[in-house]
Write a protein that holds these residues in place. Structure first.
Motif, PDB file in Angstrom:
ATOM      1  N   LEU A 155       0.832  -1.208   0.000  1.00 33.39           N
ATOM      2  CA  LEU A 155       0.000   0.000   0.000  1.00 33.39           C
ATOM      3  C   LEU A 155       0.868   1.260   0.000  1.00 33.39           C
ATOM      4  O   LEU A 155       0.380   2.350  -0.288  1.00 33.39           O
ATOM      5  N   GLY A 156       2.135   1.076   0.370  1.00 34.28           N
ATOM      6  CA  GLY A 156       3.020   2.231   0.459  1.00 34.28           C
ATOM      7  C   GLY A 156       2.696   3.098   1.662  1.00 34.28           C
ATOM      8  O   GLY A 156       2.913   4.312   1.643  1.00 34.28           O
ATOM      9  N   THR A 157       2.156   2.511   2.723  1.00 31.49           N
ATOM     10  CA  THR A 157       1.839   3.291   3.927  1.00 31.49           C
ATOM     11  C   THR A 157       2.826   2.923   5.040  1.00 31.49           C
ATOM     12  O   THR A 157       3.600   1.981   4.903  1.00 31.49           O
ATOM     13  N   THR A 158       2.753   3.655   6.157  1.00 34.25           N
ATOM     14  CA  THR A 158       3.621   3.349   7.307  1.00 34.25           C
ATOM     15  C   THR A 158       2.743   3.118   8.538  1.00 34.25           C
ATOM     16  O   THR A 158       1.546   3.414   8.515  1.00 34.25           O
ATOM     17  N   LYS A 159       3.386   2.617   9.583  1.00 37.06           N
ATOM     18  CA  LYS A 159       2.640   2.286  10.799  1.00 37.06           C
ATOM     19  C   LYS A 159       2.010   3.511  11.476  1.00 37.06           C
ATOM     20  O   LYS A 159       1.123   3.378  12.304  1.00 37.06           O
ATOM     21  N   THR A 160       2.479   4.677  11.107  1.00 40.43           N
ATOM     22  CA  THR A 160       1.922   5.884  11.733  1.00 40.43           C
ATOM     23  C   THR A 160       0.590   6.281  11.090  1.00 40.43           C
ATOM     24  O   THR A 160      -0.112   7.140  11.609  1.00 40.43           O
ATOM     25  N   ASP A 161       0.277   5.667   9.977  1.00 41.80           N
ATOM     26  CA  ASP A 161      -0.987   5.988   9.295  1.00 41.80           C
ATOM     27  C   ASP A 161      -2.108   5.163   9.942  1.00 41.80           C
ATOM     28  O   ASP A 161      -2.294   3.984   9.630  1.00 41.80           O
ATOM     29  N   LYS A 162      -2.837   5.787  10.842  1.00 41.58           N
ATOM     30  CA  LYS A 162      -3.809   5.054  11.670  1.00 41.58           C
ATOM     31  C   LYS A 162      -4.922   4.401  10.846  1.00 41.58           C
ATOM     32  O   LYS A 162      -5.332   3.275  11.109  1.00 41.58           O
ATOM     33  N   ASP A 163      -5.405   5.124   9.843  1.00 42.14           N
ATOM     34  CA  ASP A 163      -6.505   4.575   9.058  1.00 42.14           C
ATOM     35  C   ASP A 163      -6.039   3.365   8.247  1.00 42.14           C
ATOM     36  O   ASP A 163      -6.721   2.347   8.186  1.00 42.14           O
ATOM     37  N   ALA A 164      -4.849   3.479   7.666  1.00 40.37           N
ATOM     38  CA  ALA A 164      -4.293   2.345   6.905  1.00 40.37           C
ATOM     39  C   ALA A 164      -4.089   1.154   7.831  1.00 40.37           C
ATOM     40  O   ALA A 164      -4.367   0.006   7.462  1.00 40.37           O
ATOM     41  N   GLU A 165      -3.623   1.417   9.069  1.00 39.63           N
ATOM     42  CA  GLU A 165      -3.395   0.314  10.019  1.00 39.63           C
ATOM     43  C   GLU A 165      -4.699  -0.385  10.375  1.00 39.63           C
ATOM     44  O   GLU A 165      -4.736  -1.595  10.560  1.00 39.63           O
ATOM     45  N   LYS A 166      -5.770   0.397  10.422  1.00 37.39           N
ATOM     46  CA  LYS A 166      -7.071  -0.206  10.715  1.00 37.39           C
ATOM     47  C   LYS A 166      -7.470  -1.141   9.569  1.00 37.39           C
ATOM     48  O   LYS A 166      -7.955  -2.254   9.800  1.00 37.39           O
ATOM     49  N   PHE A 167      -7.250  -0.675   8.365  1.00 39.55           N
ATOM     50  CA  PHE A 167      -7.531  -1.496   7.185  1.00 39.55           C
ATOM     51  C   PHE A 167      -6.708  -2.789   7.237  1.00 39.55           C
ATOM     52  O   PHE A 167      -7.231  -3.897   7.109  1.00 39.55           O
ATOM     53  N   ILE A 168      -5.413  -2.644   7.497  1.00 39.06           N
ATOM     54  CA  ILE A 168      -4.504  -3.799   7.494  1.00 39.06           C
ATOM     55  C   ILE A 168      -4.843  -4.784   8.618  1.00 39.06           C
ATOM     56  O   ILE A 168      -4.654  -5.994   8.480  1.00 39.06           O
ATOM     57  N   SER A 169      -5.402  -4.279   9.694  1.00 38.06           N
ATOM     58  CA  SER A 169      -5.733  -5.166  10.821  1.00 38.06           C
ATOM     59  C   SER A 169      -6.794  -6.201  10.435  1.00 38.06           C
ATOM     60  O   SER A 169      -6.958  -7.210  11.112  1.00 38.06           O
ATOM     61  N   HIS A 170      -7.501  -5.984   9.338  1.00 36.92           N
ATOM     62  CA  HIS A 170      -8.510  -6.954   8.876  1.00 36.92           C
ATOM     63  C   HIS A 170      -7.884  -8.119   8.108  1.00 36.92           C
ATOM     64  O   HIS A 170      -8.604  -8.993   7.637  1.00 36.92           O
ATOM     65  N   PHE A 171      -6.561  -8.090   7.918  1.00 39.29           N
ATOM     66  CA  PHE A 171      -5.882  -9.134   7.132  1.00 39.29           C
ATOM     67  C   PHE A 171      -5.284 -10.209   8.046  1.00 39.29           C
ATOM     68  O   PHE A 171      -4.563  -9.880   8.983  1.00 39.29           O
ATOM     69  N   VAL A 172      -5.552 -11.470   7.753  1.00 40.98           N
ATOM     70  CA  VAL A 172      -4.868 -12.568   8.438  1.00 40.98           C
ATOM     71  C   VAL A 172      -4.310 -13.537   7.388  1.00 40.98           C
ATOM     72  O   VAL A 172      -4.673 -13.450   6.209  1.00 40.98           O
ATOM     73  N   TYR A 173      -3.454 -14.449   7.848  1.00 42.36           N
ATOM     74  CA  TYR A 173      -2.762 -15.308   6.889  1.00 42.36           C
ATOM     75  C   TYR A 173      -2.713 -16.761   7.360  1.00 42.36           C
ATOM     76  O   TYR A 173      -2.609 -17.027   8.564  1.00 42.36           O
ATOM     77  N   GLU A 174      -2.779 -17.666   6.421  1.00 42.05           N
ATOM     78  CA  GLU A 174      -2.662 -19.088   6.726  1.00 42.05           C
ATOM     79  C   GLU A 174      -1.920 -19.771   5.581  1.00 42.05           C
ATOM     80  O   GLU A 174      -2.375 -19.716   4.432  1.00 42.05           O
ATOM     81  N   ALA A 175      -0.754 -20.364   5.900  1.00 37.63           N
ATOM     82  CA  ALA A 175      -0.043 -21.111   4.853  1.00 37.63           C
ATOM     83  C   ALA A 175      -0.898 -22.321   4.494  1.00 37.63           C
ATOM     84  O   ALA A 175      -1.471 -22.966   5.379  1.00 37.63           O
ATOM     85  N   HIS A 176      -0.988 -22.621   3.198  1.00 40.57           N
ATOM     86  CA  HIS A 176      -1.953 -23.639   2.788  1.00 40.57           C
ATOM     87  C   HIS A 176      -1.486 -24.312   1.503  1.00 40.57           C
ATOM     88  O   HIS A 176      -1.048 -23.640   0.569  1.00 40.57           O
ATOM     89  N   ASP A 177      -1.567 -25.643   1.511  1.00 38.52           N
ATOM     90  CA  ASP A 177      -1.290 -26.402   0.294  1.00 38.52           C
ATOM     91  C   ASP A 177      -2.648 -26.742  -0.310  1.00 38.52           C
ATOM     92  O   ASP A 177      -3.440 -27.461   0.303  1.00 38.52           O
ATOM     93  N   VAL A 178      -2.899 -26.226  -1.503  1.00 39.18           N
ATOM     94  CA  VAL A 178      -4.254 -26.351  -2.081  1.00 39.18           C
ATOM     95  C   VAL A 178      -4.691 -27.797  -2.328  1.00 39.18           C
ATOM     96  O   VAL A 178      -5.875 -28.072  -2.470  1.00 39.18           O
ATOM     97  N   THR A 179      -3.715 -28.728  -2.353  1.00 38.54           N
ATOM     98  CA  THR A 179      -4.089 -30.125  -2.596  1.00 38.54           C
ATOM     99  C   THR A 179      -4.324 -30.876  -1.291  1.00 38.54           C
ATOM    100  O   THR A 179      -4.711 -32.048  -1.301  1.00 38.54           O
TER     101      THR A 179
END
Ligand code: BG6
Length: 487
Positions: free
Chosen positions: A62-86
């Motif tokens: 996104l080209g944002t930094t941690k000081t950008d509060k609104d962007a951080e709120k957006f990013i907080s909705h992201f989670v990750y899970e490593a996954h093998d599709v098979t």
């Protein structure tokens, strides 16, 4: 725009497309309020990352930094899970995380599965999403598919059959990012919003239509994909066929996805599928050689030295219907050409009688009217008319009525992916390729491919910075016509 509610699960969530286009587009939707509280993102791919590491990557994209509060709120909705599709069992892990997000952000069971991975996995993923219960929610389930949708009709059909086992056609959104472009969508506005245009939009008044998708760059780092695809599959089967069907179709009964698709399909059905002789005369291909400071295609990284891959295509398309019979559509696209642009030139017939060019007048013959739609990079229109030259006597000269989108508006134009992701959330399939459109496009393209596979091309045959091989000019000159855009 009203806020939309959905969970997004990205397969291929750490891929180039996701970081370059998808997450930034979602961020734009967030800033505009289409996404706000009620969305969640579950990224998956084989790569092992923690949620925090994934969010770091998203932030970078996104080209944002941690000081950008609104962007951080957006990013907080992201989670990750490593996954093998098979790995069937592992879909349970995804399911649990999906349910957590659903609850946390009150998503009503709405789910968008975004498949940005090798097409050979589409069927596998779609199947497990269904059998492992990820689609088993009370909200909507939609699947977004990136190109390429097959490499010929047969493989596309297999892919579609595999997807259809788990999803209905209305749930499948096949991306063609050209359909997300502002000026491509404008084709319909200009055609069906103007008596002046639509009443002349046929073979009585239009001599020919030219569609050019010109690229200045070469194959870049994508040789392993591109050398197995070529310009015909990469650009003609999808983008050009979509543009041509929007130009050729009849007026839809209403401006809805069902009616628009019906007309596009009808247009594609009347496109003449060439036999061997027609395919070899009506299509030409090219491959770039070396330029002053540019290697030949065959010398690019990961390209075989004897590659016969097409980096350029030009062709003539004929519709066998009442509106277009006798009016050809010329198309061309290629890499390493003079410039990066997309345009459509609609060339009208000249007046039947030119009363101004009588011998004593020494007037140049009247020029054809041309309506040019500039798709990119500068969006706009231009209409060429003949008018009287200022002053004594009576000479004529072509003048242009021009309209260009100004810098402010073009900055505010949504990115194709932003628009398309929004459409998926709305459930609007207008700007996606239906299976029927894809299948007719492949049937047309397959005929050309078959002929090319039998013939040995004389490659390389054009220089970087040109507008392709001489044969592309000969193709249209043979019909006593010229490309409107030429160097
Ligand atoms: C993609 C092709 O679909 O479109 C690329 O795979 C091509 O090869 C690109 O460069 C062009 O898109 P745009 O939006 O830059 O005109």
């Amino acid at each position: 725009a009203a806020e939309r509610t959905s969970l997004f699960i990205f397969f291929g969530g750490t891929g180039d497309l996701a970081y370059r286009k998808l997450y930034p587009s979602m961020y734009n939707l967030y800033k505009k309020g289409t996404l706000r509280e009620h969305f969640g993102v579950l990224g998956t791919s084989r790569e092992k990352l923690t949620d925090e590491q994934f969010r770091d990557q998203v932030r970078k994209s996104l080209g944002t930094t941690k000081t950008d509060k609104d962007a951080e709120k957006f990013i907080s909705h992201f989670v990750y899970e490593a996954h093998d599709v098979t790995d069937k069992a592992h879909y349970q892990v995804l399911k649990t995380r999906a349910e957590e997000l659903d609850k946390k952000y009150e998503l009503n069971g709405n789910r968008i599965f975004y498949l940005s991975l090798a097409p050979s996995f589409f069927g596998t993923v779609a199947g497990f999403l269904k059998t492992e219960g990820l689609t088993d929610t009370k909200g909507f389930d939609r699947v977004v598919i990136e190109k390429p949708f097959g490499r010929d009709f047969d493989s596309a059909q297999q892919l579609n059959d595999a997807l259809s086992k788990s999803f209905d056609e209305e749930q499948i959104f096949r991306i063609d990012h050209y359909l997300g472009k502002e000026m491509i969508q404008n084709i319909e506005a200009v055609r069906f919003g103007n008596t002046l245009v639509e009443s002349l939009w046929n073979n009585r008044y239009i001599d020919n239509i030219q569609v050019t998708l010109s690229e200045k760059l070469g194959v870049e780092e994508r040789a392993s994909y591109y050398d197995n695809s070529g310009a015909l599959r990469d650009m003609v089967q999808n983008h050009i066929m979509q543009i041509v069907s929007l130009l050729a179709m009849e007026q839809p009964v209403s401006f809805t996805d069902v009616d628009i698709r019906a007309e596009k399909v009808k247009a594609l059905r009347s496109l003449r599928v060439y036999n061997v002789a027609e395919a070899s005369t009506n299509f030409v291909r090219g491959q770039y050689g070396a330029g002053d400071s540019q290697r030949a295609y065959r010398d690019e990284d990961n390209v075989p030295h004897d590659s016969n891959n097409d980096t350029f295509v030009a062709g003539k398309l004929l519709f066998d219907n009442y509106r277009w019979s006798g009016t050809p559509f010329y198309i061309r696209t290629g890499k390493m050409l003079a410039d990066k642009f997309t345009r459509v030139d609609v060339v009208f017939k000249k007046p039947l009688i030119d009363i101004f060019s009588f011998p004593q007048n020494h007037n140049a013959p009247l020029e054809a009217n041309v309506l040019t739609m500039y798709i990119e990079p500068h969006a706009g229109f231009s209409l060429r008319l003949n008018a009287k030259t200022n002053g004594q006597g009576f000479q004529t000269e072509p003048i242009n009525l021009d309209y260009f989108v100004d810098a402010k508006d073009s900055k505010a134009t949504p990115e194709p992916y932003e628009r398309l992701i929004h459409d998926v959330m709305k459930g609007d399939g207008t700007n996606f390729s239906s299976w029927q459109e894809v299948s007719y496009a492949w049937r047309f393209v397959d005929q050309i491919r078959k002929v090319w596979d039998l013939q040995q091309p004389q490659f390389p045959n054009y220089t970087p910075g040109s507008m392709g091989p001489a044969s592309a000019d000969e193709l249209i000159q043979r019909d006593h016509r010229q490309w409107v855009y030429r160097l």
